[in-house]
Design an enzyme around this catalytic site. Structure first.
Site, PDB file in Angstrom:
ATOM      1  N   GLU A 204       0.805  -1.245   0.000  1.00  0.00           N
ATOM      2  CA  GLU A 204       0.000   0.000   0.000  1.00  0.00           C
ATOM      3  C   GLU A 204       0.826   1.277   0.000  1.00  0.00           C
ATOM      4  OE1 GLU A 204      -2.752  -0.408   3.279  1.00  0.00           O
ATOM      5  OE2 GLU A 204      -3.815  -2.044   2.298  1.00  0.00           O
TER       6      GLU A 204
ATOM      7  N   ASN B 256       2.142  -5.234  -3.171  1.00  0.00           N
ATOM      8  CA  ASN B 256       0.735  -5.533  -2.909  1.00  0.00           C
ATOM      9  C   ASN B 256      -0.035  -4.247  -2.615  1.00  0.00           C
ATOM     10  OD1 ASN B 256      -1.248  -7.722  -2.286  1.00  0.00           O
ATOM     11  ND2 ASN B 256      -1.193  -6.910  -0.198  1.00  0.00           N
TER      12      ASN B 256
ATOM     13  N   HIS C 169     -10.248  -5.879  -2.710  1.00  0.00           N
ATOM     14  CA  HIS C 169     -11.360  -5.655  -1.776  1.00  0.00           C
ATOM     15  C   HIS C 169     -12.421  -4.862  -2.542  1.00  0.00           C
ATOM     16  CE1 HIS C 169      -9.135  -7.121   1.669  1.00  0.00           C
ATOM     17  NE2 HIS C 169      -8.129  -6.332   1.369  1.00  0.00           N
TER      18      HIS C 169
ATOM     19  N   GLU D 271      -6.217 -10.689  -1.502  1.00  0.00           N
ATOM     20  CA  GLU D 271      -7.087 -10.429  -0.343  1.00  0.00           C
ATOM     21  C   GLU D 271      -8.538 -10.291  -0.782  1.00  0.00           C
ATOM     22  OE1 GLU D 271      -5.605  -7.142   2.045  1.00  0.00           O
ATOM     23  OE2 GLU D 271      -3.524  -7.709   1.679  1.00  0.00           O
TER      24      GLU D 271
ATOM     25  N   ASP E  82     -12.250 -10.038  -1.266  1.00  0.00           N
ATOM     26  CA  ASP E  82     -13.580 -10.091  -0.651  1.00  0.00           C
ATOM     27  C   ASP E  82     -14.485  -9.156  -1.432  1.00  0.00           C
ATOM     28  OD1 ASP E  82     -12.735  -7.623   0.532  1.00  0.00           O
ATOM     29  OD2 ASP E  82     -12.345  -8.595   2.456  1.00  0.00           O
TER      30      ASP E  82
END
Ligand code: XIL
Length: 300
Positions: free
Chosen positions: A127, A169, A206, A235, A237
């Site tokens: 990030e 990432n 996400h 990750e 979702d």
């Protein structure tokens, strides 16, 4: 095939989840996790605050519990994460300049040294790019040590464990038309041109109403892969749990040979960092397979 991992293996991919050490005693949880997934990420236990709570004093107890559970059950492990502005221990938050730069290097060496030879891929830097339209770096104490901090982290990581794939990432780098995606793309292209060691890009993925899945996701995956790096969905979702969107994500990964696997960010909706109301994962709170589960299994 009858499980996500077995289905993914048919096409040479993995299917992973995030695991919390505190839930390894929950048998309903471990039964699903062991049955369905073949790649494990520690949800918090390998982060900076967990692994180096005091400067120079490393603690791998919770990380090792997850690592050992995974390996004893025949799974591989993604390492998450070594250099990040969040979940820094207090001592690191208060550092700056050369002192912080050295602390970052020492941290990477300490953690990667402990897990040397054992990790499939590390999220070396997490990030680092800004949201919004700048396409530039996020302000952070690490960024203020100098614009070269990311490449220093990757060069340190390569030397610390040459067997691990080294990933950058981030979230909101899945939509090809977004400035943040282009900023990261330009960094990876520059690293490849200059020989800075980088092996993979992690698309956190996400998805929610502010950052929805976009049909250009496959273009994003293809474009990063064309730079000569693997792409991993790290990750995943999806707020609301759309079965169609889950299938789209899986199909987009499978369409690109260098997209090597998908990790969902938790097992049941009740395990999600978003809370169970988000209904963002593949199993409900009772451990039942949701429509999204069947959709993913069919797509794999
Ligand atoms: C989240 C965890 O799921 C939470 O338990 C924790 O409180 C905060 O961090 N991007 C990342 C992950 O890279 O490490 C974050 O995990 C979710 C967003």
């Amino acid at each position: 095939e009858s499980t996500l991992a077995a289905a993914a293996q048919q096409s040479g991919r993995y299917f992973g989840t995030a695991i919390a050490a505190g839930k390894l005693g929950d048998q309903a949880y471990t039964t699903i996790a062991n049955r369905e997934f073949d790649m494990i990420t520690a949800e918090n236990e390998m982060k900076i605050d967990a692994t180096e709570p005091n400067r120079g004093q490393f603690n791998f107890s919770a990380g090792d519990r997850i690592y050992n559970w995974a390996v004893q059950n025949g799974k591989r492990v993604r390492g998450h994460t070594l250099a990040w502005h969040n979940q820094q221990p207090g001592w690191m938050q208060s550092l700056s300049g050369g002192n912080l730069r050295q602390a970052m290097i020492d941290h990477i060496n300490g953690v990667m040294g402990h897990y040397r030879g054992k990790i499939y891929a590390w999220d070396v830097v997490n990030e680092a790019y800004a949201d919004g339209n700048s396409g530039g770096r996020r302000d952070s104490n690490l960024q203020r040590t100098g614009n070269d901090w990311i490449e220093v982290a990757f060069r340190t990581a390569r030397a610390a464990d040459p067997s691990a794939k080294l990933c950058y990432n981030d979230y909101n780098i899945d939509n090809w038309s977004w400035a943040k995606t282009q900023g990261v793309y330009n960094m990876v292209r520059d690293f490849k041109q200059r020989g800075v060691p980088i092996d993979c890009v992690g698309l956190q993925s996400h998805f929610n109403s502010n950052s929805p899945y976009n049909s250009n996701y496959r273009t994003t995956i293809q474009s990063f892969a064309a730079l000569g790096v693997d792409v991993q969905i790290t990750e995943l979702d999806i707020q609301g749990g759309s079965a169609t969107t889950y299938a789209n994500v899986v199909n987009d990964c499978l369409a690109v040979p260098r997209c090597t696997g998908v990790t969902v960010w938790g097992v049941r909706d009740t395990d999600s960092w978003l809370g169970s109301g988000a209904s963002a994962l593949l199993f409900d709170g009772n451990g039942n397979k949701k429509a999204a589960y069947n959709s993913v299994l069919n797509a794999l």
